[in-house]
Enzyme design. Structure first.
Site, short mmCIF file in Angstrom:
data_model
loop_
_atom_site.label_atom_id
_atom_site.label_comp_id
_atom_site.label_asym_id
_atom_site.label_seq_id
_atom_site.Cartn_x
_atom_site.Cartn_y
_atom_site.Cartn_z
N LYS A 45 0.84 -1.20 0.00
CA LYS A 45 0.00 0.00 0.00
C LYS A 45 0.87 1.25 0.00
O LYS A 45 0.60 2.22 -0.71
CB LYS A 45 -0.93 -0.01 1.22
CG LYS A 45 -2.02 -1.08 1.14
CD LYS A 45 -2.80 -1.25 2.44
CE LYS A 45 -3.78 -2.42 2.34
NZ LYS A 45 -4.58 -2.65 3.55
N GLN A 89 -4.23 -1.03 9.84
CA GLN A 89 -4.25 -2.39 9.28
C GLN A 89 -4.84 -3.37 10.29
O GLN A 89 -4.46 -3.38 11.47
CB GLN A 89 -2.82 -2.81 8.87
CG GLN A 89 -2.74 -4.13 8.16
CD GLN A 89 -3.42 -4.15 6.78
OE1 GLN A 89 -3.50 -3.11 6.12
NE2 GLN A 89 -3.91 -5.29 6.36
N ASP A 112 -10.67 3.28 4.49
CA ASP A 112 -11.08 1.88 4.43
C ASP A 112 -12.61 1.76 4.32
O ASP A 112 -13.12 0.69 4.01
CB ASP A 112 -10.64 1.14 5.69
CG ASP A 112 -9.31 0.43 5.53
OD1 ASP A 112 -9.04 -0.05 4.42
OD2 ASP A 112 -8.56 0.35 6.53
N1 GUN Z 1 -6.98 -6.41 6.70
C1 GUN Z 1 -7.41 -7.16 5.67
N2 GUN Z 1 -7.96 -6.39 4.71
C2 GUN Z 1 -7.87 -5.12 5.14
C3 GUN Z 1 -8.24 -3.87 4.58
O1 GUN Z 1 -8.80 -3.76 3.50
N3 GUN Z 1 -7.95 -2.78 5.35
C4 GUN Z 1 -7.36 -2.87 6.56
N4 GUN Z 1 -7.14 -1.74 7.22
N5 GUN Z 1 -7.01 -4.00 7.10
C5 GUN Z 1 -7.25 -5.13 6.40
#
Ligand code: GUN
Length: 280
Positions: A45, A89, A112
């Site tokens: 990311k 995350q 998100d």
């Molecule tokens: N863990 C698994 N998928 C995601 C996501 O799309 N965003 C975040 N913040 N954590 C995750």
């Protein structure tokens, strides 16, 4: 369905929009603990941000960090003008209440789309910042002209991150949506009805050949590591029965990252007032 190619197009588009905005955009990533997969995802990311001209502002906290400390960091990021978007995350270590941390993020910075305000606006049919994986799935379906109006869509998995929001997006496109999960009776028969089948279980071979209607569109959201190899939720033999399908890797995964960048630029536009965020 080639998610890698489509994601590259989206990322180019987002980079152009970011440049057009004429002010710095910053994505804050918060990584707590030492889950190896989370480290890999966050690195991807951050790299994608830099490539799109978005500043990456990274915070890494130890596995024993208290909830209070995470909440204090989120409050700082909410107040920081350089921070356009905040991504914590998941999963978080056990001592931290995930829902509470999500609720602490300012909805206008919630790239998100997990905050109850954004989740609720999606539920009511007026989406703002969409969860990235569901948004990426919809973009893949649209690009391949998959007919959704009146179609039978079956989503296996009911998480807040994928299953529930993608079901709402499919419903908004006038599909007839069924959400299945571990207690669903006669899962094989229900899945076999699907014109569009979304597998978001997190288990290899969760969707087998007998569960796929010949020619159906199959979206594989799974990322599972088996003997050092990445596999999805859809079994190899099921892939042959499907009409269109997303590979793993190179399907939904790259789209998730592209949509996160899209959200970050959208959040910046909400914050400049170029776009109106719903009044709360
Ligand atoms: N863990 C698994 N998928 C995601 C996501 O799309 N965003 C975040 N913040 N954590 C995750």
């Amino acid at each position: 369905m080639d998610g890698k190619a489509l994601a590259a197009r989206v990322r180019q588009e987002v980079a152009a929009e970011a440049a057009e905005l004429g002010r710095p955009i910053g994505l804050a990533t918060v990584l707590v603990g030492d889950d190896p997969a989370s480290h890999v995802y966050v690195r991807s990311k951050r790299n994608a941000c830099e490539e799109a001209g978005i500043d990456s502002i990274h915070h890494e906290l130890g596995a024993t960090t208290s909830e209070e400390d995470v909440l204090a960091l989120v409050a700082d990021l909410n107040a920081d003008g350089r921070v356009t978007g905040i991504l914590v995350q998941l999963p978080l270590p056990d001592q931290i209440d995930e829902e509470r941390v999500i609720r602490a993020i300012a909805p206008i910075k919630d790239v998100d789309g997990f905050h109850p305000v954004n989740a609720g606006l999606l539920l009511q049919g007026t989406p703002t910042l969409l969860p990235a994986t569901p948004a990426g799935i919809m973009e893949l379906l649209a690009t391949h002209d998959v007919q959704l109006q009146g179609a039978r869509a079956v989503v296996v998995g009911r998480s807040n991150i994928v299953g529930k929001p993608v079901s709402l997006l499919l419903l908004m496109q006038h599909a007839t949506v069924t959400i299945c999960h571990s207690r669903t009776r006669d899962l094989v028969a229900v899945c076999r009805e699907a014109d569009v089948l979304v597998a978001a279980v997190g288990k290899p071979d969760a969707v087998t050949a007998e569960m796929v209607k010949p020619g159906a569109t199959v979206i594989d959201v799974g990322i599972n590591r088996v003997d050092g190899r990445l596999v999805g939720d859809v079994a190899e033999d099921a892939r042959e029965v499907a009409g269109l399908l997303t590979p793993v890797p190179g399907g939904v995964g790259p789209m998730t990252i592209a949509e996160l960048l899209r959200n970050t630029v959208k959040a910046a536009r909400y914050q400049t007032g170029a776009l109106a965020f719903p009044r709360l």
